[in-house]
Design a protein around this motif. Sequence first.
Motif, mmCIF file in Angstrom:
data_model
loop_
_atom_site.group_PDB
_atom_site.id
_atom_site.type_symbol
_atom_site.label_atom_id
_atom_site.label_comp_id
_atom_site.label_asym_id
_atom_site.label_seq_id
_atom_site.Cartn_x
_atom_site.Cartn_y
_atom_site.Cartn_z
ATOM 1 N N SER A 57 0.857 -1.182 0.000
ATOM 2 C CA SER A 57 0.000 0.000 0.000
ATOM 3 C C SER A 57 0.898 1.238 0.000
ATOM 4 O O SER A 57 1.431 1.620 1.040
ATOM 5 N N GLY A 58 1.063 1.823 -1.161
ATOM 6 C CA GLY A 58 1.980 2.947 -1.317
ATOM 7 C C GLY A 58 3.357 2.489 -1.739
ATOM 8 O O GLY A 58 3.728 1.322 -1.581
ATOM 9 N N TRP A 59 4.131 3.436 -2.266
ATOM 10 C CA TRP A 59 5.484 3.098 -2.733
ATOM 11 C C TRP A 59 6.542 4.098 -2.281
ATOM 12 O O TRP A 59 7.721 3.883 -2.514
ATOM 13 N N SER A 60 6.132 5.189 -1.640
ATOM 14 C CA SER A 60 7.088 6.243 -1.317
ATOM 15 C C SER A 60 7.118 6.516 0.177
ATOM 16 O O SER A 60 6.246 7.208 0.716
ATOM 17 N N TYR A 61 8.111 5.934 0.852
ATOM 18 C CA TYR A 61 8.287 6.115 2.292
ATOM 19 C C TYR A 61 9.773 6.348 2.576
ATOM 20 O O TYR A 61 10.620 5.588 2.100
ATOM 21 N N ASP A 62 10.067 7.355 3.385
ATOM 22 C CA ASP A 62 11.468 7.630 3.718
ATOM 23 C C ASP A 62 12.139 6.423 4.369
ATOM 24 O O ASP A 62 13.315 6.141 4.127
ATOM 25 N N HIS A 63 11.376 5.702 5.204
ATOM 26 C CA HIS A 63 11.974 4.590 5.938
ATOM 27 C C HIS A 63 12.124 3.324 5.094
ATOM 28 O O HIS A 63 12.508 2.287 5.619
ATOM 29 N N TRP A 64 11.838 3.407 3.805
ATOM 30 C CA TRP A 64 12.121 2.285 2.917
ATOM 31 C C TRP A 64 13.474 2.430 2.235
ATOM 32 O O TRP A 64 13.866 1.568 1.452
ATOM 33 N N GLU A 65 14.174 3.511 2.508
ATOM 34 C CA GLU A 65 15.524 3.643 1.957
ATOM 35 C C GLU A 65 16.411 2.541 2.536
ATOM 36 O O GLU A 65 16.401 2.278 3.736
ATOM 37 N N GLY A 66 17.150 1.902 1.672
ATOM 38 C CA GLY A 66 17.964 0.772 2.095
ATOM 39 C C GLY A 66 17.200 -0.540 2.118
ATOM 40 O O GLY A 66 17.791 -1.600 2.314
ATOM 41 N N VAL A 67 15.879 -0.458 1.944
ATOM 42 C CA VAL A 67 15.041 -1.667 1.885
ATOM 43 C C VAL A 67 14.530 -1.874 0.459
ATOM 44 O O VAL A 67 14.712 -2.935 -0.133
ATOM 45 N N LEU A 68 13.886 -0.842 -0.075
ATOM 46 C CA LEU A 68 13.354 -0.927 -1.433
ATOM 47 C C LEU A 68 14.173 -0.110 -2.425
ATOM 48 O O LEU A 68 14.328 -0.506 -3.577
ATOM 49 N N TYR A 69 14.684 1.026 -1.979
ATOM 50 C CA TYR A 69 15.493 1.852 -2.875
ATOM 51 C C TYR A 69 16.750 2.311 -2.147
ATOM 52 O O TYR A 69 16.794 2.383 -0.914
ATOM 53 N N PRO A 70 17.799 2.616 -2.915
ATOM 54 C CA PRO A 70 19.075 3.013 -2.298
ATOM 55 C C PRO A 70 18.929 4.289 -1.485
ATOM 56 O O PRO A 70 18.107 5.155 -1.809
ATOM 57 N N PRO A 71 19.695 4.428 -0.419
ATOM 58 C CA PRO A 71 19.672 5.671 0.371
ATOM 59 C C PRO A 71 19.932 6.881 -0.507
ATOM 60 O O PRO A 71 20.776 6.849 -1.406
ATOM 61 N N GLY A 72 19.178 7.939 -0.245
ATOM 62 C CA GLY A 72 19.335 9.159 -1.010
ATOM 63 C C GLY A 72 18.541 9.219 -2.295
ATOM 64 O O GLY A 72 18.624 10.202 -3.027
ATOM 65 N N THR A 73 17.764 8.186 -2.582
ATOM 66 C CA THR A 73 16.946 8.196 -3.799
ATOM 67 C C THR A 73 15.920 9.322 -3.728
ATOM 68 O O THR A 73 15.155 9.402 -2.766
ATOM 69 N N PRO A 74 15.860 10.210 -4.713
ATOM 70 C CA PRO A 74 14.852 11.275 -4.701
ATOM 71 C C PRO A 74 13.444 10.674 -4.753
ATOM 72 O O PRO A 74 13.236 9.634 -5.400
ATOM 73 N N PRO A 75 12.479 11.277 -4.078
ATOM 74 C CA PRO A 75 11.107 10.751 -4.102
ATOM 75 C C PRO A 75 10.570 10.512 -5.508
ATOM 76 O O PRO A 75 9.826 9.550 -5.730
ATOM 77 N N ARG A 76 10.958 11.346 -6.458
ATOM 78 C CA ARG A 76 10.440 11.192 -7.816
ATOM 79 C C ARG A 76 10.915 9.897 -8.477
ATOM 80 O O ARG A 76 10.309 9.438 -9.459
ATOM 81 N N ASP A 77 11.998 9.315 -7.962
ATOM 82 C CA ASP A 77 12.556 8.104 -8.563
ATOM 83 C C ASP A 77 12.134 6.825 -7.835
ATOM 84 O O ASP A 77 12.511 5.727 -8.250
ATOM 85 N N ARG A 78 11.370 6.953 -6.753
ATOM 86 C CA ARG A 78 11.026 5.768 -5.961
ATOM 87 C C ARG A 78 10.126 4.802 -6.721
ATOM 88 O O ARG A 78 10.266 3.586 -6.588
ATOM 89 N N LEU A 79 9.202 5.329 -7.505
ATOM 90 C CA LEU A 79 8.310 4.450 -8.258
ATOM 91 C C LEU A 79 9.096 3.582 -9.235
ATOM 92 O O LEU A 79 8.784 2.392 -9.417
ATOM 93 N N ALA A 80 10.117 4.139 -9.845
ATOM 94 C CA ALA A 80 10.928 3.373 -10.794
ATOM 95 C C ALA A 80 11.595 2.186 -10.114
ATOM 96 O O ALA A 80 11.713 1.095 -10.696
ATOM 97 N N HIS A 81 12.039 2.371 -8.865
ATOM 98 C CA HIS A 81 12.619 1.253 -8.129
ATOM 99 C C HIS A 81 11.539 0.238 -7.748
ATOM 100 O O HIS A 81 11.774 -0.971 -7.789
ATOM 101 N N TYR A 82 10.367 0.743 -7.388
ATOM 102 C CA TYR A 82 9.282 -0.159 -6.979
ATOM 103 C C TYR A 82 8.898 -1.114 -8.104
ATOM 104 O O TYR A 82 8.736 -2.327 -7.878
#
Length: 242
Positions: free
Chosen positions: A8-33
Motif C-alpha cells: 500500500s503505497g510506494w514512497s516512504y522515507d523509511h524504505w531507503e535501504g530496503v526498497l530503494y538506495p539511500p538518497g533516492t529522490p522521491p520522484r525516482d522511488r516508483l521506478a525502483h518499486y
Amino acid sequence: MTVHVGTSGWSYDHWEGVLYPPGTPPRDRLAHYVRRFGTVELNASFYRWPRTATFAGWRDRLPEDFRLSVKAPRGLTHAKRLYAPEAWVERMTAAWHELDGRRAVLLVQLHPAAVRDDARLAYFLSLLPGWVQVAVEFRHPSWHVEEVFALLERHGAAYCVTSGAGLPCVLRATAPFVYVRLHGPDDTWLYAGSYSDDDLRWWADRVGEWAASGRDVYAYFNNDGHGHAVRNAETLRALTGG
C-alpha cells in the motif's frame, strides 16, 4: 487466474535501504518499486484525489503488465459517507479511463462509524461503470451480514478481506476477484509488525484456494514501518507466484 501481490503505497522515507538506495529522490522511488513488484495500491488518493492528467502520466510511466489499485477519496467515503456520490463517481471514472490497461481495483474504505446502509451502498455501486472493478472495505461491524455480501455479489463488487488489529478477518469472496489488505499482525496497533513465515504460508494457502476457484487475487501489505510491507510482500509473492 492471476495473483497480484504488492504494498500500500510506494514512497516512504523509511524504505531507503530496503526498497530503494539511500538518497533516492522521491520522484525516482516508483521506478525502483516497479522493478520489484507488478502492482501497488495508491493510498495518497484518499487524502487528495490526483488530477486526471496525473493518472494518464502513471499510465505512460508504468510497465504494460503493471496494475495500479487506487483508494477512493475521503471526501466521498468519510466526509459524505457515500451520500450524493455523483460528482465523485464522475471524477473517479474519468481517472480510471485514463489508466486504461494499468488499472486494477478501486478500493472504497468506509468510515469506521459508518453504519450499515444497504440502499446508500447499492446506489453508489449502481453508478459505477461495469469496467470499474471495485472492492469495499467495511470498518463498522454492522456490515458483516449475509444481506450485504449478497448485495456486493449482485453488483460484482468485492468484499475487502482484511487482517489487522481490531478488524474481522472474514474470508468471503463476492466478486470474480478477491481483494486483501494486510494491515499488520500486531494485536494492538494497526499497520504494525511483520508477519511470520507461518502467517504468510497460511495466507498463501488462502490465495491459492481463491485462485483455484477461478478468481484473480490482489493482496497488499499496509504494515509499512521498518520496511515490513516490502519484505512480507516479497515472501508472499514467492509463495504464490504473484
